[in-house]
Design a protein around this motif. Structure first.
Motif, mmCIF file in Angstrom:
data_model
loop_
_atom_site.group_PDB
_atom_site.id
_atom_site.type_symbol
_atom_site.label_atom_id
_atom_site.label_comp_id
_atom_site.label_asym_id
_atom_site.label_seq_id
_atom_site.Cartn_x
_atom_site.Cartn_y
_atom_site.Cartn_z
ATOM 1 N N SER A 1 -25.936 68.809 61.170
ATOM 2 C CA SER A 1 -24.527 69.144 61.400
ATOM 3 C C SER A 1 -23.650 67.904 61.267
ATOM 4 N N ASP A 2 -22.370 68.145 61.077
ATOM 5 C CA ASP A 2 -21.385 67.066 61.035
ATOM 6 C C ASP A 2 -20.682 66.903 62.376
ATOM 7 N N TRP A 3 -20.386 68.023 63.033
ATOM 8 C CA TRP A 3 -19.757 68.029 64.351
ATOM 9 C C TRP A 3 -20.468 69.035 65.235
ATOM 10 N N LEU A 4 -20.356 68.822 66.538
ATOM 11 C CA LEU A 4 -20.948 69.706 67.536
ATOM 12 C C LEU A 4 -19.890 70.157 68.536
ATOM 13 N N THR A 5 -20.002 71.416 68.961
ATOM 14 C CA THR A 5 -19.304 71.860 70.165
ATOM 15 C C THR A 5 -20.267 71.659 71.326
ATOM 16 N N ILE A 6 -19.775 71.092 72.432
ATOM 17 C CA ILE A 6 -20.655 70.809 73.567
ATOM 18 C C ILE A 6 -20.041 71.320 74.861
ATOM 19 N N SER A 7 -20.894 71.519 75.835
ATOM 20 C CA SER A 7 -20.448 71.702 77.215
ATOM 21 C C SER A 7 -21.152 70.644 78.051
ATOM 22 N N ALA A 8 -20.470 70.155 79.075
ATOM 23 C CA ALA A 8 -21.047 69.119 79.938
ATOM 24 C C ALA A 8 -20.546 69.332 81.362
ATOM 25 N N ILE B 1 -15.583 71.748 78.009
ATOM 26 C CA ILE B 1 -15.979 72.124 76.649
ATOM 27 C C ILE B 1 -15.259 71.183 75.703
ATOM 28 N N ALA B 2 -16.007 70.622 74.756
ATOM 29 C CA ALA B 2 -15.437 69.610 73.876
ATOM 30 C C ALA B 2 -16.122 69.643 72.516
ATOM 31 N N PRO C 1 -12.529 70.499 82.720
ATOM 32 C CA PRO C 1 -13.352 71.050 83.805
ATOM 33 C C PRO C 1 -12.479 71.704 84.866
ATOM 34 N N GLY C 2 -12.862 72.921 85.260
ATOM 35 C CA GLY C 2 -12.112 73.629 86.292
ATOM 36 C C GLY C 2 -10.936 74.421 85.769
ATOM 37 N N GLN C 3 -10.627 74.274 84.486
ATOM 38 C CA GLN C 3 -9.521 75.029 83.897
ATOM 39 C C GLN C 3 -9.920 76.494 83.785
#
Length: 408
Positions: free
Chosen positions: A168-175, A185-186, A230-232
Motif C-alpha cells: 500500500s501507499d497509505w493506510l487508514t489507522i485507528s489508535a 482515526i487517522a 479521540p472522544g469525538q
C-alpha cells in the motif's frame, strides 16, 4: 485522378462513440481485469504471497479513482457501481476484489470522517499519484496506542488483519488514546519511518489479500492527518463507514457464489458424466441435477436482489451527507444485514455443494475449485453472522434498528 473521399455512414460516429463509452465503462474495465485474473487465479492461490503484478494492473486500469468525487479528479461513481465492480472481480479472484474493495473503503473514510481540507488534499493526491490504500483500522484491536505530543501523536503497537497493507501507499489507522479513553482515526503514509508492514498472512483462503500485521514503533502522526479525534462523537453520516464495509463484504461473497456457480455449471455441461441410473445421455439432463441447480439458483438470486437494494439505499444515504438522520442510517443497516446474511449463505452453500453436482473428477487440483469454498469460509468469519440475524430478529419483532457500531 485522386480517390474520392467517401462519406461516413450515418452510424459511424455513433459506433465510435459507443466504443469509446464502452472502453470507459468501469464495469467493462472490471470485466477485462477479471478475465486477466482468472487466467492465473488457481496458480496464484496456491502460491499465496503478494500479487504485485495484479495490483499494478488494478492501478493501471484507473479503477482506483472510481469512488473519488469528480471535483477532485475521480470518477465520482455511486457505491452501487463500486459494488458491482467488486462483485465482477470476486467471481474470478476474491482476494484481489478484497484489495480493491478495501481501497475504496479507506477512501470512504476520508469523506465520512475528514474535513474539507483533508478531503481535497488526500483525494487529489490519490488521483495524481495513483495511490493504493490499505487498512489498519481494526476497532477491536487496541494494541496500537497514540500518545499526544505538540503538533500530533506518537504511535506504538501493532495492528492485525491489516487488509491491503502490504504494497500500500497509505493506510487508514485507528489508535487508542489512553488519556482520552477513546480511539482516534487517522491516515498515514505506509513507508514513513516507524511503520513496518509484515507479510505474514497465512490463512487457508483469501491468500493474496496482503493482510499482514502492521507495527508502529514511535511513528509520528501529525494532527493534520487525524480524521476523527479521540472522544469525538461520530455523526450518523460518519457511522455509514461500517455499512460501506459490510456491503464490500456482501459483494465479495456474492462474487464468490457467482463464480462458484458458473464454474460448476460449465463443468456440468462440458465434462460431467451422467450417473448410470439417470437414464439420460448428458449430466445436464438429469432431473436431480436440474433440481439441485434450481435450489442453488434460489440461494443466489435473492442475495443479488437484496445486495442491489442495499446498495441503492446506501447511495441515497451517502448523498444526504450531514443531513442524514439516525433512522435513515439504521434502515441502511437493516438492508445491509439482510443482504449480507443471504450472500454469506449463498457463498458457503454453493461453494460446498458444487462438488456434489460436478463429481469426483472436479476435485482435481488443476481446477482449483476448492478455492471458492476456502475463500468464502475465511472471509465470512470477519464478524459473526448470528449478530446480523439477531439484529434482523429485533427489527422484525418490534422495529428496533441496529445499534451503530463498527460492524452494524
Amino acid at each position: 485522378m485522386s480517390p474520392s473521399v467517401q462519406p461516413l455512414r450515418a452510424d459511424t460516429d455513433a459506433d465510435a462513440a459507443a466504443a469509446a463509452s464502452s472502453s470507459a465503462d468501469p464495469l467493462v474495465i472490471a470485466a477485462r481485469l477479471a478475465e486477466q485474473f482468472a487466467a492465473t487465479a488457481v496458480e496464484r492461490d496456491r502460491a499465496g504471497g503478494h500479487a504485485a503484478h495484479e495490483r499494478q494492473l488494478i492501478r493501471d486500469s484507473g479503477l482506483l479513482t472510481l469512488s473519488i468525487p469528480a471535483e477532485f479528479g475521480g470518477e465520482g461513481a455511486p457505491w452501487s457501481t463500486v459494488y458491482q465492480a467488486i462483485r465482477i472481480l470476486a467471481r474470478a479472484d476474491s482476494a484481489l476484489a478484497h484489495l480493491f474493495g478495501f481501497h475504496h473503503l479507506q477512501l470512504a473514510g476520508i469523506a465520512l470522517y475528514g474535513n474539507a481540507v483533508q478531503q481535497r488534499n488526500l483525494y487529489s493526491a490519490s488521483v495524481q499519484q495513483g495511490l493504493f490504500w490499505g487498512n489498519a483500522l481494526n476497532p477491536l484491536d487496541r494494541r496500537t496506542t497514540a500518545h499526544a505530543i505538540p503538533g500530533g501523536y506518537v504511535l506504538d503497537g501493532i495492528k492485525s488483519f491489516a487488509s491491503g497493507s502490504v504494497g500500500s501507499d497509505w493506510l487508514t489507522i485507528s489508535a487508542w488514546v489512553e488519556e482520552a479513553g477513546a480511539a482516534l482515526i487517522a491516515v498515514v503514509p505506509t513507508a514513513q519511518q516507524g511503520i513496518t508492514v509484515e507479510a505474514d498472512w497465512d490463512a487457508f483462503g483469501q491468500r493474496q489479500t496482503d493482510s499482514g500485521n502492521v507495527r508502529f514503533d514511535g511513528a509520528y502522526l501529525p494532527s493534520a492527518l487525524v480524521l476523527q479525534a479521540p472522544g469525538q462523537a461520530p455523526t450518523a453520516q460518519a457511522t455509514l463507514r461500517s455499512q460501506v464495509a459490510q456491503l464490500v463484504m456482501t459483494n465479495l461473497y456474492l462474487g464468490i457464489a457467482q463464480g462458484a456457480f458458473a464454474a460448476a455449471r460449465d463443468y456440468t455441461l462440458t465434462q460431467s458424466r451422467p450417473w448410470f441410473a439417470s437414464g439420460v445421455d448428458e449430466a445436464g439432463e438429469d432431473p436431480f441435477v436440474q433440481h439441485r441447480y434450481g435450489d442453488l439458483w434460489l440461494k443466489l438470486r435473492p442475495a443479488e436482489v437484496l445486495a442491489d437494494h442495499a446498495a441503492r439505499l446506501l447511495d441515497a444515504a451517502y448523498a444526504k451527507g450531514a443531513a442524514l438522520s439516525a433512522r435513515e442510517r439504521g434502515e441502511v443497516a437493516v438492508a445491509g444485514a439482510e443482504a449480507k446474511v443471504l450472500a454469506h449463505r449463498a457463498a458457503i452453500d454453493i461453494a460446498n455443494q458444487m462438488f456434489e453436482l460436478t463429481g469426483a473428477r472436479s476435485t482435481s487440483a488443476r481446477f482449483g475449485f476448492d478455492r471458492f469454498w476456502r475463500n468464502a469460509r475465511v472471509h465470512t468469519l470477519h464478524d459473526p453472522v448470528d449478530y446480523k440475524l439477531r439484529d434482523l430478529g429485533r427489527y422484525a419483532l418490534d422495529g428496533r434498528l441496529p445499534d451503530a457500531t463498527s460492524y452494524s
